[in-house]
Design a protein around this motif. Structure first.
Motif, PDB file in Angstrom:
ATOM      1  N   TYR A   1     -11.940  17.248   7.507  1.00  0.00           N
ATOM      2  CA  TYR A   1     -10.465  16.581   7.248  1.00  0.00           C
ATOM      3  C   TYR A   1     -11.030  15.389   6.661  1.00  0.00           C
ATOM      4  O   TYR A   1     -10.242  14.730   5.654  1.00  0.00           O
ATOM      5  N   ARG A   2     -12.144  14.744   6.799  1.00  0.00           N
ATOM      6  CA  ARG A   2     -12.550  13.387   6.434  1.00  0.00           C
ATOM      7  C   ARG A   2     -12.706  13.688   5.059  1.00  0.00           C
ATOM      8  O   ARG A   2     -12.405  12.749   3.984  1.00  0.00           O
TER       9      ARG A   2
ATOM     10  N   VAL B   1      -9.440  13.765   2.825  1.00  0.00           N
ATOM     11  CA  VAL B   1      -8.828  12.585   2.716  1.00  0.00           C
ATOM     12  C   VAL B   1      -9.407  11.660   2.012  1.00  0.00           C
ATOM     13  O   VAL B   1      -8.771  10.909   0.957  1.00  0.00           O
TER      14      VAL B   1
ATOM     15  N   SER C   1      -9.006  13.238  -1.797  1.00  0.00           N
ATOM     16  CA  SER C   1      -7.519  13.404  -2.231  1.00  0.00           C
ATOM     17  C   SER C   1      -6.956  12.428  -3.567  1.00  0.00           C
ATOM     18  O   SER C   1      -6.350  12.898  -4.451  1.00  0.00           O
TER      19      SER C   1
ATOM     20  N   GLY D   1      -5.419  18.065  -1.191  1.00  0.00           N
ATOM     21  CA  GLY D   1      -4.503  17.957   0.091  1.00  0.00           C
ATOM     22  C   GLY D   1      -3.632  19.161   0.287  1.00  0.00           C
ATOM     23  O   GLY D   1      -3.510  19.690   1.520  1.00  0.00           O
TER      24      GLY D   1
ATOM     25  N   TYR E   1      -3.937  21.999   3.347  1.00  0.00           N
ATOM     26  CA  TYR E   1      -2.760  22.290   4.176  1.00  0.00           C
ATOM     27  C   TYR E   1      -2.209  23.583   4.187  1.00  0.00           C
ATOM     28  O   TYR E   1      -2.123  24.115   5.270  1.00  0.00           O
TER      29      TYR E   1
END
Length: 204
Positions: free
Chosen positions: A105-106, A109, A112, A119, A123
């Motif tokens: 996740y980090r 982010v 991106s 991203g 998702y």
């Protein structure tokens, strides 16, 4: 013929790619470095994954695999909705707060701004699939005639959002903070209790 999910080389590539992505980021984790980490030849790597984007998608999907499997099982095997949601919540918490999942996740982010497609890739490969599974389960409950879930899309989103909340943000901001087994159990119990009475309306 050995399936991809049990092929030792396929699994070795996923494990090696996970380590490289987390250690070096998406930009700096070259296919050559991933092949060395597996270890496999570059030809073998490209035989399994034709691009780094496809490999990252597979890494993310692999992290979500346990949750997706649990959700598939509960929609088929049991009519106990509260127990089903409890199983989904346990699997979701194990996924959401896993060290690798937080690190991925980090990574997404951080990368991106330079790679905006990451991203969407993240998702679609994980969260969207999980949400869709739960939405479909809620629609199934409506179709069975026992519940009146007005908005299955919102209901699914709200369920996972309550399991994350402020705790997930704090864990993302700290590489050492993790909820204990008892803390996760207590949060799940609170969420299920609130959710069954506030979101799911049984038909009379």
């Amino acid at each position: 013929m050995t399936s991809e999910s049990t092929d030792p080389k396929h699994l070795a590539i996923l494990n090696g790619a996970t380590r490289m992505f987390l250690a070096h980021g998406y930009r700096n984790a070259s296919m050559e470095k991933i092949a060395q980490a597996a270890p496999v030849s570059k030809a073998t790597l490209y035989n399994h994954f034709d691009s780094k984007e496809a490999l990252l998608a597979a890494v993310i999907s692999n992290l979500c695999g346990s949750l997706l499997q649990t959700m598939t099982q509960v929609t088929i095997e049991s009519d106990d909705v509260e127990n089903n949601l409890n199983k989904i919540a346990i699997s979701a918490m194990d996924l959401i707060y896993a060290e690798d999942a937080l690190a991925i996740y980090r990574l997404v982010v951080a990368e991106s701004p330079d790679f905006p497609e990451l991203g969407q890739l993240f998702y679609q490969s994980g969260p969207q699939t999980v949400l869709t599974q739960l939405e479909d389960y809620f629609r199934h409950l409506n179709a069975e005639g026992h519940f009146n879930i007005i908005d299955p899309v919102f209901a699914a989103d709200a369920f996972f959002s309550m399991l994350k909340g402020d705790l997930h943000l704090r864990c993302l901001l700290s590489k050492t903070l993790r909820p204990s087994a008892n803390e996760k159990k207590r949060l799940i119990s609170q969420v299920i209790h609130f959710y069954m009475r506030g979101m799911l309306h049984a038909k009379a």
